[in-house]
Scaffold this motif. Structure first.
Motif, PDB file in Angstrom:
ATOM      1  N   SER A   1       6.335   6.083   1.149  1.00 26.23           N
ATOM      2  CA  SER A   1       7.169   4.930   0.812  1.00 26.23           C
ATOM      3  C   SER A   1       7.365   4.850  -0.699  1.00 26.23           C
ATOM      4  O   SER A   1       6.589   5.412  -1.478  1.00 26.23           O
ATOM      5  CB  SER A   1       6.507   3.632   1.300  1.00 26.23           C
ATOM      6  N   ALA A   2       8.418   4.152  -1.097  1.00 25.98           N
ATOM      7  CA  ALA A   2       8.687   3.974  -2.522  1.00 25.98           C
ATOM      8  C   ALA A   2       7.537   3.241  -3.198  1.00 25.98           C
ATOM      9  O   ALA A   2       7.194   3.526  -4.350  1.00 25.98           O
ATOM     10  CB  ALA A   2       9.999   3.202  -2.706  1.00 25.98           C
ATOM     11  N   ARG A   3       6.925   2.319  -2.479  1.00 26.11           N
ATOM     12  CA  ARG A   3       5.818   1.556  -3.063  1.00 26.11           C
ATOM     13  C   ARG A   3       4.617   2.453  -3.337  1.00 26.11           C
ATOM     14  O   ARG A   3       3.927   2.288  -4.343  1.00 26.11           O
ATOM     15  CB  ARG A   3       5.429   0.408  -2.133  1.00 26.11           C
ATOM     16  N   LEU A   4       4.369   3.421  -2.447  1.00 27.87           N
ATOM     17  CA  LEU A   4       3.262   4.345  -2.676  1.00 27.87           C
ATOM     18  C   LEU A   4       3.511   5.158  -3.950  1.00 27.87           C
ATOM     19  O   LEU A   4       2.618   5.320  -4.787  1.00 27.87           O
ATOM     20  CB  LEU A   4       3.081   5.278  -1.485  1.00 27.87           C
ATOM     21  N   ASN A   5       4.728   5.643  -4.114  1.00 30.20           N
ATOM     22  CA  ASN A   5       5.065   6.403  -5.330  1.00 30.20           C
ATOM     23  C   ASN A   5       4.889   5.548  -6.576  1.00 30.20           C
ATOM     24  O   ASN A   5       4.378   6.008  -7.611  1.00 30.20           O
ATOM     25  CB  ASN A   5       6.505   6.918  -5.251  1.00 30.20           C
ATOM     26  N   GLN A   6       5.296   4.290  -6.479  1.00 22.24           N
ATOM     27  CA  GLN A   6       5.176   3.377  -7.623  1.00 22.24           C
ATOM     28  C   GLN A   6       3.709   3.156  -7.989  1.00 22.24           C
ATOM     29  O   GLN A   6       3.340   3.134  -9.168  1.00 22.24           O
ATOM     30  CB  GLN A   6       5.851   2.037  -7.286  1.00 22.24           C
ATOM     31  N   ARG A   7       2.850   3.055  -6.976  1.00 20.09           N
ATOM     32  CA  ARG A   7       1.430   2.803  -7.234  1.00 20.09           C
ATOM     33  C   ARG A   7       0.729   4.049  -7.772  1.00 20.09           C
ATOM     34  O   ARG A   7      -0.192   3.933  -8.577  1.00 20.09           O
ATOM     35  CB  ARG A   7       0.766   2.272  -5.965  1.00 20.09           C
ATOM     36  N   VAL A   8       1.164   5.208  -7.318  1.00 16.23           N
ATOM     37  CA  VAL A   8       0.619   6.446  -7.877  1.00 16.23           C
ATOM     38  C   VAL A   8       0.962   6.528  -9.365  1.00 16.23           C
ATOM     39  O   VAL A   8       0.110   6.851 -10.208  1.00 16.23           O
ATOM     40  CB  VAL A   8       1.165   7.665  -7.116  1.00 16.23           C
ATOM     41  N   ARG A   9       2.205   6.224  -9.709  1.00 19.63           N
ATOM     42  CA  ARG A   9       2.624   6.247 -11.118  1.00 19.63           C
ATOM     43  C   ARG A   9       1.845   5.220 -11.935  1.00 19.63           C
ATOM     44  O   ARG A   9       1.478   5.464 -13.094  1.00 19.63           O
ATOM     45  CB  ARG A   9       4.129   5.995 -11.243  1.00 19.63           C
ATOM     46  N   TYR A  10       1.576   4.059 -11.318  1.00 19.66           N
ATOM     47  CA  TYR A  10       0.805   3.025 -12.015  1.00 19.66           C
ATOM     48  C   TYR A  10      -0.605   3.543 -12.324  1.00 19.66           C
ATOM     49  O   TYR A  10      -1.110   3.371 -13.440  1.00 19.66           O
ATOM     50  CB  TYR A  10       0.727   1.758 -11.173  1.00 19.66           C
ATOM     51  N   CYS A  11      -1.248   4.178 -11.329  1.00 20.20           N
ATOM     52  CA  CYS A  11      -2.596   4.732 -11.545  1.00 20.20           C
ATOM     53  C   CYS A  11      -2.575   5.743 -12.696  1.00 20.20           C
ATOM     54  O   CYS A  11      -3.470   5.749 -13.554  1.00 20.20           O
ATOM     55  CB  CYS A  11      -3.098   5.403 -10.271  1.00 20.20           C
ATOM     56  N   GLN A  12      -1.576   6.588 -12.717  1.00 25.35           N
ATOM     57  CA  GLN A  12      -1.472   7.594 -13.770  1.00 25.35           C
ATOM     58  C   GLN A  12      -1.268   6.941 -15.133  1.00 25.35           C
ATOM     59  O   GLN A  12      -1.827   7.391 -16.138  1.00 25.35           O
ATOM     60  CB  GLN A  12      -0.329   8.556 -13.451  1.00 25.35           C
ATOM     61  N   SER A  13      -0.498   5.835 -15.167  1.00 27.81           N
ATOM     62  CA  SER A  13      -0.265   5.138 -16.441  1.00 27.81           C
ATOM     63  C   SER A  13      -1.544   4.498 -16.968  1.00 27.81           C
ATOM     64  O   SER A  13      -1.660   4.237 -18.173  1.00 27.81           O
ATOM     65  CB  SER A  13       0.821   4.073 -16.265  1.00 27.81           C
ATOM     66  N   LYS A  14      -2.506   4.243 -16.083  1.00 29.13           N
ATOM     67  CA  LYS A  14      -3.776   3.651 -16.481  1.00 29.13           C
ATOM     68  C   LYS A  14      -4.843   4.715 -16.783  1.00 29.13           C
ATOM     69  O   LYS A  14      -6.003   4.386 -17.011  1.00 29.13           O
ATOM     70  CB  LYS A  14      -4.292   2.709 -15.383  1.00 29.13           C
ATOM     71  N   GLY A  15      -4.444   5.977 -16.753  1.00 27.65           N
ATOM     72  CA  GLY A  15      -5.365   7.048 -17.114  1.00 27.65           C
ATOM     73  C   GLY A  15      -6.141   7.649 -15.962  1.00 27.65           C
ATOM     74  O   GLY A  15      -7.025   8.481 -16.180  1.00 27.65           O
ATOM     75  N   PHE A  16      -5.832   7.241 -14.732  1.00 26.60           N
ATOM     76  CA  PHE A  16      -6.512   7.821 -13.573  1.00 26.60           C
ATOM     77  C   PHE A  16      -5.801   9.099 -13.140  1.00 26.60           C
ATOM     78  O   PHE A  16      -4.572   9.140 -13.070  1.00 26.60           O
ATOM     79  CB  PHE A  16      -6.525   6.839 -12.393  1.00 26.60           C
ATOM     80  N   ARG A  17      -6.582  10.134 -12.854  1.00 29.40           N
ATOM     81  CA  ARG A  17      -6.001  11.344 -12.273  1.00 29.40           C
ATOM     82  C   ARG A  17      -5.760  11.102 -10.780  1.00 29.40           C
ATOM     83  O   ARG A  17      -6.610  10.548 -10.083  1.00 29.40           O
ATOM     84  CB  ARG A  17      -6.938  12.533 -12.464  1.00 29.40           C
ATOM     85  N   VAL A  18      -4.594  11.530 -10.304  1.00 30.12           N
ATOM     86  CA  VAL A  18      -4.273  11.389  -8.883  1.00 30.12           C
ATOM     87  C   VAL A  18      -3.949  12.773  -8.334  1.00 30.12           C
ATOM     88  O   VAL A  18      -2.966  13.394  -8.738  1.00 30.12           O
ATOM     89  CB  VAL A  18      -3.069  10.447  -8.669  1.00 30.12           C
ATOM     90  N   TYR A  19      -4.810  13.249  -7.449  1.00 31.98           N
ATOM     91  CA  TYR A  19      -4.625  14.588  -6.885  1.00 31.98           C
ATOM     92  C   TYR A  19      -3.738  14.532  -5.641  1.00 31.98           C
ATOM     93  O   TYR A  19      -3.752  13.557  -4.895  1.00 31.98           O
ATOM     94  CB  TYR A  19      -5.972  15.191  -6.491  1.00 31.98           C
TER      95      TYR A  19
ATOM     96  N   ILE B   1     -12.339   8.818  -3.577  1.00 29.33           N
ATOM     97  CA  ILE B   1     -12.671   8.968  -4.989  1.00 29.33           C
ATOM     98  C   ILE B   1     -13.442  10.265  -5.151  1.00 29.33           C
ATOM     99  O   ILE B   1     -14.466  10.478  -4.487  1.00 29.33           O
ATOM    100  CB  ILE B   1     -13.491   7.769  -5.501  1.00 29.33           C
ATOM    101  N   HIS B   2     -12.952  11.155  -6.001  1.00 35.00           N
ATOM    102  CA  HIS B   2     -13.548  12.463  -6.174  1.00 35.00           C
ATOM    103  C   HIS B   2     -13.647  12.786  -7.672  1.00 35.00           C
ATOM    104  O   HIS B   2     -12.623  12.858  -8.362  1.00 35.00           O
ATOM    105  CB  HIS B   2     -12.710  13.531  -5.459  1.00 35.00           C
ATOM    106  N   GLU B   3     -14.861  12.897  -8.167  1.00 34.87           N
ATOM    107  CA  GLU B   3     -15.096  13.225  -9.566  1.00 34.87           C
ATOM    108  C   GLU B   3     -14.343  12.277 -10.523  1.00 34.87           C
ATOM    109  O   GLU B   3     -13.692  12.712 -11.469  1.00 34.87           O
ATOM    110  CB  GLU B   3     -14.703  14.687  -9.847  1.00 34.87           C
ATOM    111  N   GLY B   4     -14.451  10.996 -10.217  1.00 32.00           N
ATOM    112  CA  GLY B   4     -13.854   9.974 -11.077  1.00 32.00           C
ATOM    113  C   GLY B   4     -12.344   9.905 -11.022  1.00 32.00           C
ATOM    114  O   GLY B   4     -11.708   9.260 -11.860  1.00 32.00           O
ATOM    115  N   ALA B   5     -11.744  10.545 -10.000  1.00 32.48           N
ATOM    116  CA  ALA B   5     -10.285  10.540  -9.848  1.00 32.48           C
ATOM    117  C   ALA B   5      -9.917  10.126  -8.442  1.00 32.48           C
ATOM    118  O   ALA B   5     -10.785   9.942  -7.595  1.00 32.48           O
ATOM    119  CB  ALA B   5      -9.736  11.926 -10.177  1.00 32.48           C
TER     120      ALA B   5
END
Length: 451
Positions: free
Chosen positions: A416-434, A447-451
């Protein structure tokens, strides 16, 4: 520190006469319904049925198609002059009265008289049978012997009588409707608590979370409202600015109602902020200070309508309740009815004006402010309880952002578009998203190795 009352998230609370509301995680709602059936008997429990009726504007549009009336002509009426009109299913207005209220409708029916002849036959007819999202009837006797019932696609009982905003059939007969509400936010809290335990070893109890934590609330003023229940929208940021910020927990329920269309269209959010910055110039009579004091004299909740009617205009409880329902359900449209209630409101307030308890002109101004909420008014108890969910989300996000965001990604609908938006938000906060990885494949985010 103010904490959430123990058991708020699991205890059924009496919300109004003949109605019981309770919130559950969406994953639990059907299990709760099945549990009731097991405990009280399958024939002693039933989902509340709903009936879809042909409404005024729908009937006009269907008749336009039948009689080949150009859609631009019908839309000019239904989306123009009648745009804010809402049917009162209990007391539908006759066609003659509708034509007086809406001259464009009368002109249309004069041009196409065959529509008018068929209109009353079509309006009010049953179009659909459905089932209330959370409403359940629970009794100590066999419902099949006492009520008209039907079965849904799974073979479970559903009442043919209704109980809801538009129809009060079961309540009038003494039955109690249990509302098993379900919201994703409770799923998110469950996942967050699990992730905190898995990653830190700490056990968090929702009852112990403060709802007025300064660090948590400060996120609202920074417009960091992503994944916060009710406020994950650009509108909340604009309204917060107009309100002059979120300073305490009580500002959250105010924000939730000031974000609604009726409040925004009348600029109540800006007025709230203006009065907040200059409270000395606000006038609220003593008879209403207890009720309108915290909102700087602005009537923003459903309860304010009743309180103004009872304690300023002297109405009895029945009349005050009826007045409130007419306003927040959007049924006070007829100019004659508006004049009747306005006269009643002002006449009832006159003794307090004459005695000097209330300033002249105040009842008239307050009535206009109450009418500004025509068609929508938030219930204060609802706003407060939902604000608690928002406050808990703010606290989790402030102190356990990795776990909270991981929980949100798990609950958010996939692809969903909302999922993509939240992934981008996590990345903007410095979280790695695999991306998905077959080595760690699960049906939820981890949660895997702090990401």
């Amino acid at each position: 520190m103010t904490s959430i009352p123990s058991g708020l998230f699991v205890t059924i609370q009496i919300a109004r006469i003949r109605d019981v509301d309770s919130d559950f995680a969406t994953t639990k709602k059907e299990l709760v319904k099945d549990h009731f059936a097991e405990v009280y008997g399958k024939n002693c429990t039933a989902s509340i049925g709903t009936i879809g009726l042909m409404k005024t504007k729908s009937a006009l549009k269907d008749l336009a198609r039948l009689y080949e009336v150009p859609m631009e002509e019908i839309n000019a009426v239904t989306a123009g002059e009648m745009r804010s009109y809402v049917d009162d299913d209990e007391n539908p207005l006759p066609l003659d009265k509708l034509k007086k209220m809406f001259p464009s409708l009368e002109a249309l029916l004069q041009k196409y008289p065959q529509m008018g002849r068929t209109f009353e036959k079509l309006r009010g007819s049953i179009t659909t049978w459905g089932k209330h999202a959370g409403g359940v009837l629970i009794t100590d006797f066999d419902l099949t012997q006492q009520l008209p019932v039907r079965k849904d696609s799974e073979g479970k009982l559903v009442t043919c009588w209704q109980e809801g905003i538009a129809a009060r059939e079961l309540g009038q007969m003494g039955f109690i409707k249990f509302d098993i509400l379900a919201i994703d936010q409770l799923n998110i809290f469950e996942h967050t608590i699990r992730l905190i335990k898995e990653t830190t070893g700490k056990e968090i109890r929702i009852e112990d979370i403060p709802i007025d934590d300064p660090k948590a609330l400060s996120q609202m003023n920074e417009h960091d409202t992503t994944c916060i229940f009710q406020f994950d929208t650009d509108v909340s940021g604009r309204v917060i600015e107009h309100m002059k910020g979120i300073k305490k927990f009580e500002d959250l329920p105010a924000l939730s109602t000031l974000m609604r269309p009726a409040a925004l269209s009348n600029k109540f959010d800006s007025e709230f902020g203006k009065r907040r910055m200059s409270p000395k110039g606000i006038y609220v009579p003593d008879c209403l200070k207890r009720y309108l004091g915290d909102t700087y004299g602005l009537p923003i909740y459903q309860e304010h309508i009743m309180q103004a009617a009872m304690y300023l205009a002297g109405m009895n409880k029945n009349d005050a309740y009826k007045f409130m329902k007419l306003i927040y359900k959007g049924k006070l449209h007829d100019p004659e009815d508006v004049k009747k209630w306005r006269d009643k409101f002002i006449a009832g307030s006159q003794p307090k004006v004459d005695s000097g308890e209330v300033k002249p002109g105040y009842p008239e101004n307050l009535f206009d402010e109450l009418m500004a909420f025509l068609g929508y008014g938030f219930c204060a108890s609802h706003a407060l309880s939902y604000a608690m969910y928002s406050a808990v989300g703010l606290w989790f996000k402030a102190y356990y952002p990795l776990q909270y965001m991981c929980a949100n990604l798990t609950v958010t609908e996939r692809a969903s578009a909302r999922l993509n938006q939240r992934v981008r938000y996590c990345q903007s906060k410095g979280f790695r998203v695999y991306p998905p990885d077959v080595r760690y494949a699960e049906n939820k985010w981890i949660i895997h190795e702090g990401a």
